[in-house]
Design an enzyme around this catalytic site. Sequence first.
Site, PDB file in Angstrom:
ATOM      1  N   HIS A 122      17.814  54.318  35.485  1.00 17.97           N
ATOM      2  CA  HIS A 122      17.479  53.109  34.710  1.00 17.97           C
ATOM      3  C   HIS A 122      16.617  53.366  33.480  1.00 17.97           C
ATOM      4  CE1 HIS A 122      13.579  53.382  36.725  1.00 17.97           C
ATOM      5  NE2 HIS A 122      13.115  52.559  35.814  1.00 17.97           N
TER       6      HIS A 122
HETATM    7  C1  UD1 Z   1      11.013  48.171  33.168  1.00 21.83           C
HETATM    8  C2  UD1 Z   1       9.891  49.099  32.690  1.00 21.83           C
HETATM    9  C3  UD1 Z   1      10.100  50.479  33.315  1.00 21.83           C
HETATM   10  C4  UD1 Z   1      10.205  50.375  34.825  1.00 21.83           C
HETATM   11  C5  UD1 Z   1      11.292  49.380  35.220  1.00 21.83           C
HETATM   12  C6  UD1 Z   1      11.268  49.180  36.712  1.00 21.83           C
HETATM   13  C7  UD1 Z   1       8.965  48.736  30.432  1.00 21.83           C
HETATM   14  C8  UD1 Z   1       8.933  49.257  29.048  1.00 21.83           C
HETATM   15  N1  UD1 Z   1       9.921  49.274  31.240  1.00 21.83           N
HETATM   16  O1  UD1 Z   1      12.238  48.684  32.687  1.00 21.83           O
HETATM   17  O2  UD1 Z   1       8.978  51.300  32.993  1.00 21.83           O
HETATM   18  O3  UD1 Z   1      10.524  51.661  35.330  1.00 21.83           O
HETATM   19  O4  UD1 Z   1      11.024  48.112  34.591  1.00 21.83           O
HETATM   20  O5  UD1 Z   1      12.511  48.802  37.213  1.00 21.83           O
HETATM   21  O6  UD1 Z   1       8.198  47.874  30.789  1.00 21.83           O
HETATM   22  N2  UD1 Z   1      17.318  42.794  33.516  1.00 21.83           N
HETATM   23  C9  UD1 Z   1      17.976  41.968  34.387  1.00 21.83           C
HETATM   24  N3  UD1 Z   1      17.243  41.270  35.293  1.00 21.83           N
HETATM   25  C10 UD1 Z   1      15.886  41.341  35.345  1.00 21.83           C
HETATM   26  C11 UD1 Z   1      15.227  42.169  34.440  1.00 21.83           C
HETATM   27  C12 UD1 Z   1      15.962  42.894  33.536  1.00 21.83           C
HETATM   28  O7  UD1 Z   1      19.197  41.874  34.377  1.00 21.83           O
HETATM   29  O8  UD1 Z   1      15.292  40.680  36.220  1.00 21.83           O
HETATM   30  C13 UD1 Z   1      18.114  43.573  32.530  1.00 21.83           C
HETATM   31  C14 UD1 Z   1      18.197  42.868  31.181  1.00 21.83           C
HETATM   32  O9  UD1 Z   1      19.455  43.166  30.624  1.00 21.83           O
HETATM   33  C15 UD1 Z   1      17.114  43.579  30.378  1.00 21.83           C
HETATM   34  C16 UD1 Z   1      17.176  44.991  30.933  1.00 21.83           C
HETATM   35  O10 UD1 Z   1      17.477  44.826  32.314  1.00 21.83           O
HETATM   36  O11 UD1 Z   1      17.320  43.544  28.988  1.00 21.83           O
HETATM   37  C17 UD1 Z   1      15.886  45.773  30.785  1.00 21.83           C
HETATM   38  O12 UD1 Z   1      14.773  45.067  31.328  1.00 21.83           O
HETATM   39  P1  UD1 Z   1      13.271  45.394  30.858  1.00 21.83           P
HETATM   40  O13 UD1 Z   1      12.309  44.522  31.569  1.00 21.83           O
HETATM   41  O14 UD1 Z   1      13.197  45.392  29.349  1.00 21.83           O
HETATM   42  O15 UD1 Z   1      13.040  46.883  31.263  1.00 21.83           O
HETATM   43  P2  UD1 Z   1      13.497  47.738  32.531  1.00 21.83           P
HETATM   44  O16 UD1 Z   1      14.616  48.627  32.120  1.00 21.83           O
HETATM   45  O17 UD1 Z   1      13.677  46.839  33.695  1.00 21.83           O
HETATM   46  N1  UDP Z   2      14.001  50.386  44.786  1.00 19.93           N
HETATM   47  C1  UDP Z   2      14.597  49.384  45.548  1.00 19.93           C
HETATM   48  N2  UDP Z   2      15.943  49.167  45.400  1.00 19.93           N
HETATM   49  C2  UDP Z   2      16.715  49.900  44.530  1.00 19.93           C
HETATM   50  C3  UDP Z   2      16.090  50.908  43.756  1.00 19.93           C
HETATM   51  C4  UDP Z   2      14.728  51.118  43.899  1.00 19.93           C
HETATM   52  O1  UDP Z   2      13.939  48.724  46.350  1.00 19.93           O
HETATM   53  O2  UDP Z   2      17.926  49.649  44.430  1.00 19.93           O
HETATM   54  C5  UDP Z   2      12.554  50.594  44.929  1.00 19.93           C
HETATM   55  C6  UDP Z   2      12.173  51.993  45.310  1.00 19.93           C
HETATM   56  O3  UDP Z   2      12.122  52.115  46.721  1.00 19.93           O
HETATM   57  C7  UDP Z   2      10.814  52.169  44.662  1.00 19.93           C
HETATM   58  C8  UDP Z   2      10.869  51.283  43.448  1.00 19.93           C
HETATM   59  O4  UDP Z   2      11.975  50.422  43.627  1.00 19.93           O
HETATM   60  O5  UDP Z   2       9.765  51.719  45.503  1.00 19.93           O
HETATM   61  C9  UDP Z   2      11.034  52.084  42.179  1.00 19.93           C
HETATM   62  O6  UDP Z   2      11.196  51.221  41.096  1.00 19.93           O
HETATM   63  P1  UDP Z   2      11.961  51.625  39.766  1.00 19.93           P
HETATM   64  O7  UDP Z   2      12.737  52.869  39.975  1.00 19.93           O
HETATM   65  O8  UDP Z   2      12.680  50.410  39.308  1.00 19.93           O
HETATM   66  O9  UDP Z   2      10.761  51.832  38.726  1.00 19.93           O
HETATM   67  P2  UDP Z   2       9.805  53.059  38.346  1.00 19.93           P
HETATM   68  O10 UDP Z   2       9.131  53.524  39.579  1.00 19.93           O
HETATM   69  O11 UDP Z   2      10.632  54.100  37.685  1.00 19.93           O
HETATM   70  O12 UDP Z   2       8.865  52.434  37.358  1.00 19.93           O
END
Ligand code: UD1
Ligand code: UDP
Length: 357
Positions: free
Chosen positions: A204
């Site tokens: 992601h």
């Molecule tokens: C964010 C964090 C990242 C973290 C991740 C955890 C920042 C800069 N990034 O990334 O560090 O590892 O969360 O998972 O804060 N979207 C949905 N549903 C949601 C949220 C997002 O569909 O509930 C989709 C949308 O298309 C959105 C894209 O995901 O544009 C990215 O979401 P965003 O919150 O910008 O960042 P993440 O990639 O989720």
């Molecule tokens: N996780 C989850 N379901 C998924 C993928 C990840 O519950 O399909 C959980 C995972 O066990 C971990 C957390 O999400 O605790 C990690 O989050 P993510 O990878 O989104 O973010 P990051 O840690 O990179 O910020």
Amino acid sequence: MVIAVVVGTRPEIIKMAPVVRACAARGLPYLLLHTGQHYSFELDGVFFRELDLPAPHHNLEVGSGSQAYQIGAIVAGLEPILARERPDVLLVEGDTNSVLAAALTAQKMGIEVGHVEAGLRSYDRRMPEEINRILADHLSEHLFAPTEHARGILRAEGVAESRIHVTGNTVVDELLRQRPRAERPELLERFGVRRGAYALATVHRAENTDDEARLRNVFQGLADAARALGIPLLAALHPRTTARLEALGLEVERAVRVLPPLGYLDFLGLHAGAALMLTDSGGLQEEACTLRVPCVTLRDNTERPESVEVGANLLAGADPARIVECARAMAGRPRDWPNPFGDGRSGERIVDLLARD
Ligand code: UD1
Ligand code: UDP
């Protein structure tokens, strides 16, 4: 003493759950504030339900958008709430846009900030997370470092020793608490896999999803690794990744079984039984290390070098041949490393340190 606990995304909800529970267990008044950065049920609501968390007292519902939009909307939305509620301390966890924005708002309003998971550095300033974590650390009065390594980084950046506390990482608390519920006998059957005979993957990170060549290479590497090891590979994909694959018309090879994002219990249960984790997630490097599941990290650097140092993790980047090489090397590795991320009591320690001050 009122503690405001801020969450915004999936990993923050999971890693703050032990802090919320520790507040409740001690009868300390707390406020649970959600920025709404994540809002889809499978990235948000499912975790509140499965981890038995109370509904947030406030949800800013900022949703998706550019980084500047998310940060601006959180600052503007949080200020009136903090002005009304006046918590004594505001806690943020990790390195997302929600973390930076909430820490900045509180600091500007004279409210002390505590940073859970302080002192992590990838030394890659192209990552939005690196900027967020550096700024959050330096906006904070209380820095809860997960390891001695993180403490050393903060010390070297001139943070006063009295503000740094090594607590372990709260991800271990939640994992140990939920593991017995997660490992249900019918789970592996439901996903059509056998214990120890499949790999699990997630992708992601912006650096992988937003670069077409890298994204293609990562998925090529996953398919090649599954074939090389002769086992199925399940990939639970973040909506960001699914959207990019669709927009590029990129078809994932059949060797990779694509799944939607899973709830915590299904994901943890699958993770615990896996032969290998392949991921660009930060939290999953910690969870794999804690579960003693070998990990291959689909990045060129990591802010979690402790897991590499104990032999639980290898950095593969996005090169397919290197991903296969690392997968082969890790799949056969003895799983006897010590866990550098703590003993599962980090949430209690953090709340006790705050209550003492
Ligand atoms: C964010 C964090 C990242 C973290 C991740 C955890 C920042 C800069 N990034 O990334 O560090 O590892 O969360 O998972 O804060 N979207 C949905 N549903 C949601 C949220 C997002 O569909 O509930 C989709 C949308 O298309 C959105 C894209 O995901 O544009 C990215 O979401 P965003 O919150 O910008 O960042 P993440 O990639 O989720
Ligand atoms: N996780 C989850 N379901 C998924 C993928 C990840 O519950 O399909 C959980 C995972 O066990 C971990 C957390 O999400 O605790 C990690 O989050 P993510 O990878 O989104 O973010 P990051 O840690 O990179 O910020």
